[in-house]
Design a protein around this motif. Structure first.
Motif, mmCIF file in Angstrom:
data_model
loop_
_atom_site.group_PDB
_atom_site.id
_atom_site.type_symbol
_atom_site.label_atom_id
_atom_site.label_comp_id
_atom_site.label_asym_id
_atom_site.label_seq_id
_atom_site.Cartn_x
_atom_site.Cartn_y
_atom_site.Cartn_z
ATOM 1 N N GLU A 19 0.863 -0.883 -0.014
ATOM 2 C CA GLU A 19 -0.030 -0.327 0.097
ATOM 3 C C GLU A 19 0.954 1.329 0.082
ATOM 4 N N LEU A 20 2.141 1.530 0.993
ATOM 5 C CA LEU A 20 2.862 2.359 0.524
ATOM 6 C C LEU A 20 3.464 2.450 -0.468
ATOM 7 N N LEU A 21 4.166 1.586 -1.457
ATOM 8 C CA LEU A 21 4.679 1.773 -3.100
ATOM 9 C C LEU A 21 3.644 2.098 -3.898
ATOM 10 N N ASN A 22 2.611 1.549 -3.342
ATOM 11 C CA ASN A 22 1.097 1.957 -4.584
ATOM 12 C C ASN A 22 0.945 3.617 -4.310
ATOM 13 N N SER A 23 1.278 4.264 -2.848
ATOM 14 C CA SER A 23 0.400 5.651 -2.407
ATOM 15 C C SER A 23 1.567 6.538 -2.858
ATOM 16 N N LEU A 175 -2.153 1.733 16.948
ATOM 17 C CA LEU A 175 -3.329 1.070 16.442
ATOM 18 C C LEU A 175 -3.019 -0.386 17.053
ATOM 19 N N ARG A 176 -4.381 -0.352 17.693
ATOM 20 C CA ARG A 176 -4.260 -1.340 18.360
ATOM 21 C C ARG A 176 -5.241 -1.979 17.701
ATOM 22 N N ILE A 244 -1.290 4.185 6.398
ATOM 23 C CA ILE A 244 -0.858 5.150 5.920
ATOM 24 C C ILE A 244 -2.043 6.521 6.040
ATOM 25 N N LYS A 245 -3.314 6.426 7.119
ATOM 26 C CA LYS A 245 -3.837 7.833 7.312
ATOM 27 C C LYS A 245 -3.177 7.579 8.901
ATOM 28 N N ALA A 246 -3.131 7.015 9.063
ATOM 29 C CA ALA A 246 -2.339 7.034 10.547
ATOM 30 C C ALA A 246 -1.236 7.976 10.342
ATOM 31 N N VAL A 308 -13.520 8.888 12.570
ATOM 32 C CA VAL A 308 -13.265 10.685 12.864
ATOM 33 C C VAL A 308 -12.535 11.510 12.443
ATOM 34 N N GLU A 309 -11.371 11.397 13.288
ATOM 35 C CA GLU A 309 -10.158 11.673 13.008
ATOM 36 C C GLU A 309 -9.104 11.228 11.649
ATOM 37 N N LEU A 310 -8.866 10.038 11.194
ATOM 38 C CA LEU A 310 -8.151 9.600 10.240
ATOM 39 C C LEU A 310 -8.910 9.752 8.979
#
Ligand code: NAD
Ligand code: WQD
Length: 337
Positions: A19-23, A175-176, A244-246, A308-310
């Motif tokens: 996901e990181l590479l694709n983003s 992240l839990r 990624i959102k975090a 809400v936050e991310l």
């Protein structure tokens, strides 16, 4: 933006690297392959058509981490997956777990501080809620571990909270995760446990593929509609996207922030067996046995804070999670071997 991913060859790490590479992120992976295969990284390249730097190193070796950071002075943030995760083993060998999950994380953090890297995302677990009084679970629920693995995650959470208080520069996301399952839709990467799996989905899929005879269902006398344990299963790709959102969110602020990553829905063991039979077209023979010590009846998230936050929310439903699990397992009956 360049991200250091510790444990990037592992189950959740490899999906997050995709996901990181694709983003559009650049990626450096540090993994000692203690619970993963180099083949996973080859497959990440195949899926994305992109390259990354890889270091086979133990994050508890400060010299190795320092060398990596000296060679990549443009690393902006770290996602820290590297840890041991077998709950049962952690009770038999607590020192192994405290050393790798706690002491080695401290060494990594020291080296990051030395290098001036203050953006950190940590893999925690719903296990820090112990046996919750109610469901769904929000981030403010009481925490308390029931095994050394859980305690190691809780201890690192406390260290990170203190670190963020000690120096304003830190931006930390804890992240839990609830119960990650599924695999990349390509069927090229997925969960590849060593030996007999501890977790439900790898076990069920190995029964379906004929590697194991029958599933043992750990108790049908819980206070749940069908008597079996209920969990919040989340697709590993949804989980990967949550990182990624975090990362993006924390880069705009300072402090330490904790989020549940789950779907907010609970499914029982019997729900999983039935749906897996439909998806795979295979019969899953099972036998009900005693409860597994330390198991709880129900564990599912209220994941609205992350929404809400991310701006993050799980997208894949149970059917899709099981389809992807089955594609991975049936295409790779022996994992990465
Ligand atoms: P995994 O075992 O597949 O991945 C962990 C990776 O870290 C492996 O590739 C392993 O080789 C590597 N590693 C371990 N110790 C290392 C060290 N000292 N130096 C360098 N590399 C090291 O596990 P996963 O399921 O991908 O879990 C990733 C993280 O998420 C872990 O921190 C785990 O505790 C946490 N977590 C997992 C789950 C789950 O059910 N899978 C649930 C909640 C939290
Ligand atoms: C799910 C359900 C079992 C296996 C564990 C860790 C937790 C986190 C995620 C890392 C339960 C039942 C299971 C089997 C069964 N990991 N089951 N037969 O226990 O919710 O969570 O993984 O952080 O810390 O504890 O997941 O997949 O083991 O179990 O009946 O062979 O399936 O009793 O109800 P769990 P699981």
């Amino acid at each position: 933006m360049k991200i250091l991913v510790t444990g990037g060859a592992g189950y959740i790490g490899s999906h997050t690297v995709v996901e990181l590479l694709n983003s559009g992120f650049k990626v450096v992976i540090a993994d000692d392959l203690s619970n993963s295969s180099i083949e996973a990284l080859e497959r990440v390249k195949k899926i994305t058509g992109k390259d990354f730097d890889y270091y086979q190193l133990d994050i508890g070796k400060s010299d190795s981490v320092r060398n990596l950071l000296n060679e990549h002075t443009d690393i902006a943030a770290v996602i820290h997956f590297a840890a041991f995760k077998a709950v049962g083993e952690s009770s038999q060998n607590p020192l192994k777990y405290y050393k790798n999950n706690v002491a080695n994380t401290i060494i990594l953090l020291e080296e990051l501080k030395r290098a001036g890297i203050y953006q950190f995302v940590f893999s925690s677990s719903a296990t820090v809620y112990g046996d919750p009084n109610a469901v769904p679970i929000t981030e403010g629920f009481p925490i308390g571990a029931t095994n050394p693995y859980g305690q190691s995650k809780l201890t690192v959470e406390e260290i990170l909270t203190d670190l963020a208080k000690s120096e304003h520069k830190w931006s930390i996301s804890i992240l839990r995760y609830f119960n990650p399952i599924g695999a990349h839709e390509s069927g090229l990467i997925g969960e590849d446990p060593n030996g007999i799996p501890d977790n439900l989905l790898p076990y069920v899929s190995q029964v379906a593929v004929g590697k194991l005879d029958k599933l043992r269902v750990f108790g049908e006398d819980y206070d749940t509609p069908d008597g079996t344990g209920i969990r919040d299963y989340i697709h590993v790709v949804d989980l990967a996207k949550g990182h990624i959102k975090a990362l993006v969110n924390q880069s705009k602020k300072h402090g330490c922030f904790t989020y549940n990553l789950g779907t907010g829905k609970g499914y029982s063991v019997f729900n999983i067996i039935k749906e897996f039979e439909v998806v795979s077209g295979k019969k899953i023979p099972y036998k009900v046995v005693d409860r597994r010590p330390g198991d709880i009846a129900e564990c599912w998230a209220n994941a609205s804070l992350a929404k809400v936050e991310l701006g993050w929310e799980a997208e894949y439903d149970l059917n899709r999670m099981l389809e992807d699990t089955w594609r991975w397992q049936s295409k790779n009956p022996n994992g990465y071997e």
